[in-house]
Design a protein around this motif. Structure first.
Motif, mmCIF file in Angstrom:
data_model
loop_
_atom_site.group_PDB
_atom_site.id
_atom_site.type_symbol
_atom_site.label_atom_id
_atom_site.label_comp_id
_atom_site.label_asym_id
_atom_site.label_seq_id
_atom_site.Cartn_x
_atom_site.Cartn_y
_atom_site.Cartn_z
ATOM 1 N N ALA A 1 0.842 -1.209 0.000
ATOM 2 C CA ALA A 1 0.000 0.000 0.000
ATOM 3 C C ALA A 1 0.868 1.246 0.000
ATOM 4 O O ALA A 1 0.573 2.232 -0.689
ATOM 5 N N ARG B 1 2.164 1.650 -3.455
ATOM 6 C CA ARG B 1 1.064 2.089 -4.321
ATOM 7 C C ARG B 1 0.826 3.583 -4.169
ATOM 8 O O ARG B 1 0.673 4.301 -5.159
ATOM 9 N N ALA C 1 -3.235 -3.743 -6.942
ATOM 10 C CA ALA C 1 -3.850 -5.069 -6.837
ATOM 11 C C ALA C 1 -3.200 -5.864 -5.713
ATOM 12 O O ALA C 1 -3.877 -6.514 -4.922
ATOM 13 N N SER D 1 -1.814 -4.779 -3.018
ATOM 14 C CA SER D 1 -2.092 -4.271 -1.682
ATOM 15 C C SER D 1 -3.536 -4.528 -1.256
ATOM 16 O O SER D 1 -3.898 -4.230 -0.115
ATOM 17 N N LEU D 2 -4.335 -5.081 -2.131
ATOM 18 C CA LEU D 2 -5.721 -5.494 -1.816
ATOM 19 C C LEU D 2 -6.574 -4.363 -1.252
ATOM 20 O O LEU D 2 -7.536 -4.595 -0.532
ATOM 21 N N GLY D 3 -6.205 -3.134 -1.564
ATOM 22 C CA GLY D 3 -6.992 -2.010 -1.072
ATOM 23 C C GLY D 3 -6.728 -1.653 0.372
ATOM 24 O O GLY D 3 -7.583 -1.094 1.055
#
Lengths: 174, 457
Positions: free
Chosen positions: B187, B190, B204, B206-208
């Protein structure tokens, strides 16, 4: 006010000030939406009044499922479906089933717990997260206050955040 | 809350701020590949290609390409398997056991050590698969799947099958543990990314993740439980690997000391490999402020401890062979030390028992060069340990008429080389595209490690 949610963000740069700040903001009657930090700040969840996560219970239940599945599978295959004497052992000796049972317990406990964590925290590769402030994954802690859930007016909230030790107070809308 | 220790050395030196940590760790990911990295990658890919030839020939013509014979049916394949699995263990040890023991010094080295675990286990798992000869049928031999043999199932009484479950569980749980730790750092990358591809890729990965307090609380609960289940898992994996030998009736294998002795050996070789890799990484990526002399010294102390346990195990084995009064057992051990493989036995003794004792001397323990050399010596010694256990026990068993020697062929060596190429290719790719240091965790210990760490805001 424009459409969509509007937030007031208090930016902090020290975990001790943040922890005290969370308390004073909540005491002032301002509802905090969430606090974003670049690393886990211990005690923050208590300060925010969050309940303890139930993930350990989830892990235990999945582990239990793993144990049951493994034992059932081995007893079924070795004793019921195709019994064979191997190395003079009983059809279904429990001690030799322990390693596989242990491994499947660990496997299901871990995957079940992590899967649950991803689902409840809404973590997925195609997630479009709301990033309040990019510095919250670098070196700043960001306290987000949702205006729509607070009755207190804007200038008052800003004052409270400043008083709590925020180095900056910003507005953000999505 | 800030809790500082007046006596401990700081775990992060150089008066770093939170922002400095992000910059220092992301520099590698965001920048262009450096020359040493490209050189390393070229060598790794070279080894991989030469090895791939040996691997393809082995699969094409069968394992008759190896130097195995009717007496020595396991040699380099299982030696390499046990060696690689052992190396893998240090990663989980650092990330799980040291987490449970609240050892904060693990934070700068756990990421790379876990990556090492995963890559080492991939290399390890290849050997049992290849040595089946026809690995495409391995699914039915190794997994409890309904198959063409009728309802005949795999044998749950066999340690070889326990291995299948142990290694695959170990690999998948380690992978998940490693990935969970990477999510917050992805993250960070990102949010710093300037070009579109890295924004999408790290977005993608960091899965949000945004680092909310609730998510961190869950994250910590998950890490702690994963550590709790991974700790007995590590012990179980190498215990089960040792069962492959210990539950048999071959003299020299059939011993109850194997499980703890194998586990200690695994930690020993694993920490040596962590040191080898980290010393290079800290030099090439300029991470001397994060992987400090304190870290190196602590790892060297673990090497002294586990090396001594391994040494005691060797002596105990010898004693028990004599004390048991079983002539086959006694012969097996005398043959190890004085038989045709004496050189392997004494290489093992020198590398594993004598060399780590040098770390008692502070000057050696805190010397980068000495640590690097000794870490490699330990890894060589641990390879010889597995070779000695396997080959010397097999080559002369109960029937003197079937006694034989083992000589490796080009293909034995080639497949081993292949795994080296694979390991270093994966590790170098990891070091370039993933943050090698767990930023989030290092940030969380930055202020609590020592009073000697100056705080700058």
């Amino acid at each position: 006010m424009e459409s969509g949610k509007n937030y007031i963000l208090g930016i902090f740069d020290d975990e001790d000030i943040l922890l005290k700040g969370v308390k004073s903001v909540r005491e002032a009657g301002v509802k905090i939406e969430e606090v974003f930090t670049p690393y886990p700040v211990h005690g923050l969840e208590h300060a925010l009044g969050y309940k303890r996560s139930k993930l350990p219970v989830v892990a235990f239940l999945f582990g239990l499922l793993g144990t049951t599945l493994a034992l059932t599978m081995q007893f079924f295959m070795m004793k019921i479906d195709w019994p064979m004497i191997i190395g003079g052992k009983d059809f279904a000796p429990l001690p030799t089933f322990i390693p596989v049972t242990f491994e499947l317990t660990v496997l299901l406990a871990s995957f079940g717990m992590v899967g649950t964590f991803f689902v409840i925290s809404n973590l997925k590769p195609w997630a479009q997260p709301k990033v309040f402030d990019v510095r919250s994954t670098d070196d700043k802690m960001v306290m987000a206050v949702d205006l729509s859930t607070n009755k207190t007016d804007l200038s008052k909230i800003k004052e409270v955040l400043k008083g709590a030790g925020a180095i900056e107070v910003n507005e953000k809308s999505f | 809350m800030q809790v500082t220790s007046p006596v401990r050395d700081p775990l992060v030196t150089g008066g770093k701020t939170l922002h400095d940590i992000t910059n220092d760790v992301c520099r590698q990911v965001e920048g262009k590949p450096t020359l040493p990295w490209m050189g390393g990658m070229a060598i790794a890919l070279g080894a991989l290609s030469i090895g791939a030839y040996a691997l393809v020939m082995t699969l094409w013509d069968g394992i008759g390409m190896w130097g195995l014979n009717k007496t020595v049916g396991w040699a380099w394949d299982i030696t390499n398997f046990v060696w690689w699995v052992g190396i893998g263990h240090a990663g989980t040890l650092i990330s799980a056991v040291l987490l449970l023991f609240r050892q904060k010094w693990r934070t700068s080295i756990n990421r790379a050590a876990e990556a090492m675990t995963i890559f080492a286990v991939i290399c390890a798992a290849m050997f049992p698969v290849i040595h089946m000869g026809r690995p495409w049928l391995g699914f039915y031999w190794a997994l409890p799947l309904p198959n063409a043999f009728g309802p005949l199932w795999v044998n749950f009484n066999s340690p070889l099958l326990w291995d299948v479950f142990a290694i695959s569980t170990y690999f998948s749980v380690s992978l998940v543990f490693w990935y969970i730790g990477l999510v917050p750092d992805f993250a960070t990358i990102r949010d710093r990314a300037t070009n579109k591809i890295s924004k999408i890729a790290y977005g993608a990965l960091s899965l949000g993740w945004v680092g909310g307090a609730k998510a961190w609380e869950r994250y910590e609960a998950v890490s702690l439980i994963l550590a709790g289940v991974a700790t007995p898992l590590v012990l179980s994996v190498h215990t089960i690997v040792s069962f492959d030998f210990a539950t048999s009736v071959i003299p020299g294998w059939h011993t109850t000391i194997f499980p703890p002795y194998f586990v200690a050996g695994a930690i020993f070789s694993g920490f040596a490999m962590v040191l080898t890799l980290m010393l290079i990484t800290r030099h090439v990526f300029k991470l001397k402020n994060y992987i400090t002399m304190t870290h190196i010294e602590l790892m060297n102390i673990i090497i002294i401890i586990t090396g001594s346990i391994v040494g005691i195990a060797y002596i105990t084995e010898f004693f028990i062979a004599w004390y048991s009064g079983v002539p086959y057992e006694q012969y097996a051990f005398i043959n190890r030390a004085t038989g045709p493989y004496w050189w392997a036995y004494w290489s093992m003794m020198t590398c594993n028992v004598i060399s780590p004792q040098l770390f008692w001397i502070k000057k050696i323990r805190t010397s980068i060069v000495a640590t690097f050399i000794l870490s490699i010596i330990v890894n060589i010694g641990m390879w010889f340990e597995r070779f000695v256990i396997i080959v010397t026990s097999l080559h002369r068993d109960y029937l003197p008429s079937s006694w034989a020697m083992f000589y490796p062929t080009f293909y034995d060596i080639g497949v081993y080389l292949f795994t080296f190429g694979l390991f270093f290719t994966l590790f170098l790719a990891f070091a370039k595209f993933f943050p090698v240091i767990n930023m989030a965790e290092v940030k969380s210990i930055l202020r609590s490690s020592s009073e000697k760490q100056p705080i700058r805001r």
